[in-house]
Design an enzyme around this catalytic site. Structure first.
Site, PDB file in Angstrom:
ATOM      1  N   GLU A 132       4.289  -4.923  12.418  1.00  0.00           N
ATOM      2  CA  GLU A 132       3.311  -3.839  12.325  1.00  0.00           C
ATOM      3  C   GLU A 132       2.167  -4.387  11.492  1.00  0.00           C
ATOM      4  O   GLU A 132       2.296  -4.585  10.284  1.00  0.00           O
ATOM      5  CB  GLU A 132       3.931  -2.601  11.688  1.00  0.00           C
TER       6      GLU A 132
ATOM      7  N   ASN B 194       0.807  -1.221   0.000  1.00  0.00           N
ATOM      8  CA  ASN B 194       0.000   0.000   0.000  1.00  0.00           C
ATOM      9  C   ASN B 194       0.842   1.275   0.000  1.00  0.00           C
ATOM     10  O   ASN B 194       0.390   2.311  -0.488  1.00  0.00           O
ATOM     11  CB  ASN B 194      -0.980  -0.001   1.179  1.00  0.00           C
TER      12      ASN B 194
ATOM     13  N   CYS C 236      -3.478   1.078   6.922  1.00  0.00           N
ATOM     14  CA  CYS C 236      -3.666   0.298   8.145  1.00  0.00           C
ATOM     15  C   CYS C 236      -4.171   1.154   9.298  1.00  0.00           C
ATOM     16  O   CYS C 236      -4.899   0.676  10.171  1.00  0.00           O
ATOM     17  CB  CYS C 236      -2.367  -0.405   8.533  1.00  0.00           C
TER      18      CYS C 236
ATOM     19  N   GLU D 137       8.466   1.345  16.418  1.00  0.00           N
ATOM     20  CA  GLU D 137       9.482   1.885  15.528  1.00  0.00           C
ATOM     21  C   GLU D 137       9.466   3.404  15.625  1.00  0.00           C
ATOM     22  O   GLU D 137       8.500   4.005  16.069  1.00  0.00           O
ATOM     23  CB  GLU D 137       9.220   1.433  14.093  1.00  0.00           C
TER      24      GLU D 137
END
Length: 496
Positions: free
Chosen positions: A262, A164, A295, A470
């Site tokens: 993630e 994406n 997301c 992160e």
């Protein structure tokens, strides 16, 4: 594997840009016997026949990374930072080419790639280069003994990125891994692999030593599986779906390889009656960005009952004003979904929800006028909290709306999924904002805003939305082996 000559057979021309379709391993281009077809979601045409890696290519890439690791790990911080800035310079110089290729490859808006995404790629490399130079922990004493904390490079890292936001999310992993002194094997998603190949060219032109960055293309069950199960890999970072993360974690567990995951989200967007309603509607419509393939998107609209009717009315007007179309057109707001399988998956979610009693107040199916992979921006109401459409990540331009009457009910609905990636809150009451955000299960909460990101902040999810954080020093904590050195005072032996 012998080096292959550069010919038309191994080069695709995408949006006028030559893209090498072979792997990048140990500082040279390597072809595979087999290929896979990469198609553009814009019109379905084949963009390239891309080398399809497997166990052999994965093994060669990890070996190249392992061989290059000692030299790169020993490279002074200032030199590593200089080279990462050179990579950022290369990205900046080729920004238009990268934007054009990535739009052709994954269908996201060209204007977004030009103005936001590709500049962010360059920024990611610069940020972690600069952060490396300030990475430090103050020494401290224990009964006269000095303690010194250091970040030691861990070794070869496997980085697996989604389709994406291919290059931006690759740079989000590659930059800190390289800054930390590790070597990298990057495995891009098979639906959008092309800008990873261009990144390999940019890194080589910037002077990155052979084997420090390697790119292996292929399918997850083949190249990806071989990479994450390799015993010489010291770190694995993955962005993608929960089912794939489970398989990666299982493979990593066999070698005790640390993982950073993630994963998906089913984030809430809470709108209280005291909110600026126009702002709240704008925030809600913004969740259709990138055809909903984000997301972090707040796909579950939770609206206080007293304003729900007016919110819906304004939302429908704003959603109708969105312009779907070719993502290369500056006027387009909503491009295609990435792949036929993704479109069918999105439509399956919506059809099952409608069959279960949901009502489509906006959209509700593919865009018959545009055809192809375009899906109409959709808003579903009359959905139950335990329904599939509320509980599972759709990853398309599909939102749901539920109402609440009390603050407690809003928080209960917001936290009522297995995910915990992000949340958006619209309220005019600062005290309420503090109370609600303190109770939300989410890695990131935006109050009266959305998608404001700073690399100094931690990023990641709770529950099934991921493992680890992160950004800032958190990236270095993952990509390094932290060491504490305790030294006795001069003039005598020390005892703990």
């Amino acid at each position: 594997m012998p080096e292959q000559p550069r010919t038309a057979a191994v080069t695709a021309v995408v949006a006028g840009v030559p893209v090498d379709t072979r792997h990048w391993i140990g500082g040279r281009r390597v072809a595979s016997a087999g290929t896979f077809t990469d198609r553009s979601p814009i019109d379905g045409r084949a963009l390239a026949e891309v080398s399809r890696g497997g166990a052999a290519e994965a093994g060669a890439a990890v070996a190249a990374a392992a061989a290059a690791f000692p030299g790169w790990a020993a490279t002074p911080r200032a030199e590593r930072a200089r080279l990462l800035h050179a990579v950022a310079d290369g990205v900046q110089q080729r920004l238009e080419e990268l934007a054009q290729v990535e739009t052709a490859d994954n269908g996201a808006l060209l204007r977004s790639h030009r103005r936001g995404v590709m500049p962010r790629v360059a920024h990611n490399f610069r940020f972690f280069a600069d952060r490396l130079l300030t990475l430090d922990h103050e020494d401290f004493e224990t009964r006269g003994h000095s303690n010194h904390v250091s970040w030691d490079p861990a070794g070869p890292c496997v980085l697996i990125t989604p389709w994406n936001a291919p290059l931006m999310l690759a740079s989000w992993k590659v930059a800190p891994a390289l800054a930390a002194g590790n070597t990298v094997v990057l495995k891009p998603a098979e639906w959008s692999p092309l800008t990873a190949s261009l990144l390999a060219d940019i890194a080589a032109e910037a002077g990155l030593p052979d084997g420090v960055l390697n790119v292996v293309q292929g399918l997850g069950d083949e190249a990806g599986a071989a990479l994450v199960s390799h015993p010489d890999v010291r770190r694995i970072s993955f962005t993608g779906s929960v089912p794939t993360a489970r398989r990666i974690a299982g493979a990593a567990a066999a070698n005790l390889t640390p993982v950073s995951l993630e994963l998906g989200g089913k984030s809430p967007l809470l709108v209280f009656a005291d909110a600026d309603l126009d702002l709240a509607v704008d925030l809600a419509v913004e969740q259709y960005d990138n055809a909903g393939q984000v997301c972090l998107a707040g796909t579950r609209l939770l609206v206080e009952s007293s304003i729900a009717e007016e919110f819906l009315r304004r939302f429908a007007v704003r959603a109708a004003a969105l312009t779907p179309g070719d993502p290369r057109d500056e006027a387009t707001d909503l491009g295609p979904t990435v792949h036929r399988r993704q479109l069918d998956r999105i439509d399956g979610f919506v059809r099952r929800a409608l069959d279960a009693g949901a009502r489509a107040v906006v959209g509700g199916g593919p865009d018959e006028d545009l055809g192809g992979l375009h899906y109409r921006p959709t808003l579903l109401t009359d959905v139950a909290q335990d329904s599939e459409i509320v509980q599972e990540e759709v990853f398309g331009p599909v939102l749901t709306l539920q109402t609440f009457d009390t603050e407690d009910e809003a928080v209960e609905l917001a936290n009522g999924t297995r995910f915990g990636l992000a949340a958006v809150l619209a309220t005019g009451d600062p005290e309420r904002a503090d109370r609600v955000t303190a109770r939300l299960v989410a890695g990131t909460v935006w109050v009266n805003c959305f998608f404001v990101r700073d690399l100094r902040a931690p990023f990641g999810g709770s529950r099934h939305s991921g493992i680890g954080r992160e950004g800032g020093s958190w990236s270095f904590d993952f990509y390094c082996d932290l060491k504490n050195t305790v030294t006795a005072p001069k003039g005598g032996p020390g005892h703990g």
